[in-house]
Design a protein around this motif. Structure first.
Motif, PDB file in Angstrom:
ATOM      1  N   GLU A  99       0.807  -1.220   0.000  1.00 21.83           N
ATOM      2  CA  GLU A  99       0.000   0.000   0.000  1.00 21.83           C
ATOM      3  C   GLU A  99       0.840   1.270   0.000  1.00 21.83           C
ATOM      4  O   GLU A  99       0.312   2.362   0.192  1.00 21.83           O
ATOM      5  N   TRP A 100       2.135   1.127  -0.211  1.00 25.70           N
ATOM      6  CA  TRP A 100       3.015   2.274  -0.391  1.00 25.70           C
ATOM      7  C   TRP A 100       3.635   2.178  -1.781  1.00 25.70           C
ATOM      8  O   TRP A 100       3.877   1.080  -2.289  1.00 25.70           O
ATOM      9  N   ALA A 101       3.899   3.335  -2.381  1.00 27.06           N
ATOM     10  CA  ALA A 101       4.628   3.391  -3.650  1.00 27.06           C
ATOM     11  C   ALA A 101       6.047   3.869  -3.364  1.00 27.06           C
ATOM     12  O   ALA A 101       6.260   4.751  -2.526  1.00 27.06           O
ATOM     13  N   PHE A 102       6.997   3.286  -4.065  1.00 24.25           N
ATOM     14  CA  PHE A 102       8.408   3.649  -3.887  1.00 24.25           C
ATOM     15  C   PHE A 102       8.916   4.209  -5.210  1.00 24.25           C
ATOM     16  O   PHE A 102       8.788   3.572  -6.265  1.00 24.25           O
ATOM     17  N   VAL A 103       9.458   5.412  -5.131  1.00 24.87           N
ATOM     18  CA  VAL A 103       9.723   6.195  -6.328  1.00 24.87           C
ATOM     19  C   VAL A 103      11.129   6.778  -6.293  1.00 24.87           C
ATOM     20  O   VAL A 103      11.774   6.826  -5.244  1.00 24.87           O
ATOM     21  N   VAL A 104      11.607   7.218  -7.456  1.00 24.29           N
ATOM     22  CA  VAL A 104      12.878   7.915  -7.552  1.00 24.29           C
ATOM     23  C   VAL A 104      12.602   9.410  -7.499  1.00 24.29           C
ATOM     24  O   VAL A 104      11.912   9.950  -8.363  1.00 24.29           O
ATOM     25  N   ALA A 105      13.126  10.073  -6.472  1.00 26.93           N
ATOM     26  CA  ALA A 105      13.006  11.528  -6.353  1.00 26.93           C
ATOM     27  C   ALA A 105      14.255  12.155  -6.978  1.00 26.93           C
ATOM     28  O   ALA A 105      15.352  12.021  -6.441  1.00 26.93           O
ATOM     29  N   HIS A 106      14.079  12.799  -8.135  1.00 25.38           N
ATOM     30  CA  HIS A 106      15.176  13.513  -8.787  1.00 25.38           C
ATOM     31  C   HIS A 106      15.205  14.926  -8.202  1.00 25.38           C
ATOM     32  O   HIS A 106      14.220  15.666  -8.308  1.00 25.38           O
ATOM     33  N   LEU A 107      16.295  15.288  -7.563  1.00 24.73           N
ATOM     34  CA  LEU A 107      16.383  16.598  -6.915  1.00 24.73           C
ATOM     35  C   LEU A 107      17.074  17.584  -7.849  1.00 24.73           C
ATOM     36  O   LEU A 107      18.201  17.338  -8.313  1.00 24.73           O
ATOM     37  N   VAL A 108      16.380  18.687  -8.143  1.00 25.25           N
ATOM     38  CA  VAL A 108      16.898  19.727  -9.033  1.00 25.25           C
ATOM     39  C   VAL A 108      16.763  21.078  -8.350  1.00 25.25           C
ATOM     40  O   VAL A 108      16.090  21.213  -7.318  1.00 25.25           O
ATOM     41  N   ASP A 109      17.405  22.083  -8.931  1.00 23.91           N
ATOM     42  CA  ASP A 109      17.269  23.438  -8.405  1.00 23.91           C
ATOM     43  C   ASP A 109      15.806  23.852  -8.451  1.00 23.91           C
ATOM     44  O   ASP A 109      15.090  23.574  -9.418  1.00 23.91           O
ATOM     45  N   GLY A 110      15.347  24.513  -7.391  1.00 24.06           N
ATOM     46  CA  GLY A 110      13.945  24.896  -7.301  1.00 24.06           C
ATOM     47  C   GLY A 110      13.487  25.832  -8.398  1.00 24.06           C
ATOM     48  O   GLY A 110      12.282  25.971  -8.634  1.00 24.06           O
TER      49      GLY A 110
END
Length: 294
Positions: A99-110
């Motif tokens: 019941e959880w999704a696991f994802v790739v968080a790509h961190l970029v400049d805001g």
């Protein structure tokens, strides 16, 4: 769009260096960065649960106005319950929790103009990926060779590795770090390992142990054996295994990282061992280096 309810599709286990995807979610973070969640990515993220391999380096680009190509500052495994996004060690559950999704968080400049629904392209730094993939493959081989070199150091039966040797690497590991074309693995030999039957005197001469391990590594590399990553599906949480046909048989090691491919990609893989006494325990550091075949 809401937060995704399924895991990210990941292409890096097959060696992909670029991918096209759709922005499913953008979340602006307090530190001035933005977390971009895509449906699919070739970008390997760091996993806070076992952060041995660093994230890839590369860029994300938007193919429609306003055109933009920005550096991906980091990529981290994140979890979502559909309402909130938890990045890295902030995740309250283990990867794969139902019941959880696991994802790739790509961190970029805001300031990057990516918005939900945008079609984007991810491009990976090929040489950096190659060097980390080589380092990860060399790390696996080195752990197997070290276990084999220390096989006679046990007075009791313990769990064995994929090749059938007593698994010193798994039982004593304190930290493992993949670096370009190599790795640094730190082991701790204390009371608990001695109670399991390990004789610390077997590492009284680390150079001799390294020499035995390097003999195995040299023989394995000379075979140019086939090696690959096998997986049941393309999801981030799919169980992936590094598989290699060594002379004594096929071995399989669970692994979420990237790898170099057949062993003929290497000219040499070798290790150096050092040991020191700290607070009553023996701390062993194994440095693994590889040289690519040109």
């Amino acid at each position: 769009m809401t937060l995704p309810t399924i895991d990210t599709t990941v292409l890096y286990p097959d060696g992909s260096l670029s991918s096209s995807g759709v922005v499913l979610h953008r979340e602006d973070l307090p530190d001035g960065r933005a977390a971009i969640i895509l449906d699919s990515t070739a970008f390997h993220p760091v996993d806070a649960a076992w952060p041995d391999q660093p994230a890839d380096r590369g860029t994300m680009s938007r193919s429609i106005e306003p055109y933009s190509r920005v550096e991906i500052l980091d990529a981290i495994v994140a979890a979502t319950d559909g309402d909130s996004l938890f990045i890295g060690s902030d995740a309250p559950v283990k990867k794969g929790t139902p019941e959880w999704a696991f994802v790739v968080a790509h961190l970029v400049d805001g300031a990057a103009p990516f918005a939900e629904g945008d079609a984007v392209t991810v491009s990976v730094d090929a040489e950096y990926r190659r060097s980390l993939s080589a380092g990860h493959t060399a790390c696996h081989l080195a752990s197997l060779a070290l276990n084999q070199a220390l096989a006679g150091a046990w007075r009791k039966d313990v769990a064995t590795d994929a090749a059938g040797s007593p698994n010193f690497d798994a039982l004593a590991i304190d930290s493992s770090t993949i670096v370009p074309d190599g790795s640094v693995d730190v082991y701790r030999i204390g009371k608990s390992l001695r109670k399991r039957g390990f004789d610390p005197e077997s590492l009284a001469d680390p150079g001799a142990v390294a020499e035995r391990a390097n003999g195995s590594l040299s023989a394995w590399i000379a075979t140019g054996a086939h090696a690959s990553v096998e997986r049941p599906n393309s999801l981030l949480t799919g169980r992936r295994e590094w598989v290699c046909d060594l002379p004594d048989g096929r071995i399989s090691i669970p692994c979420g990282g990237t790898h170099i491919g057949p062993l003929d990609a290497f000219e040499v893989v070798s290790v150096e061992l050092a040991a020191e006494q700290i607070d009553g325990a023996t701390i062993v550091t194994m440095r693994t280096e590889s040289t690519p075949r040109r």
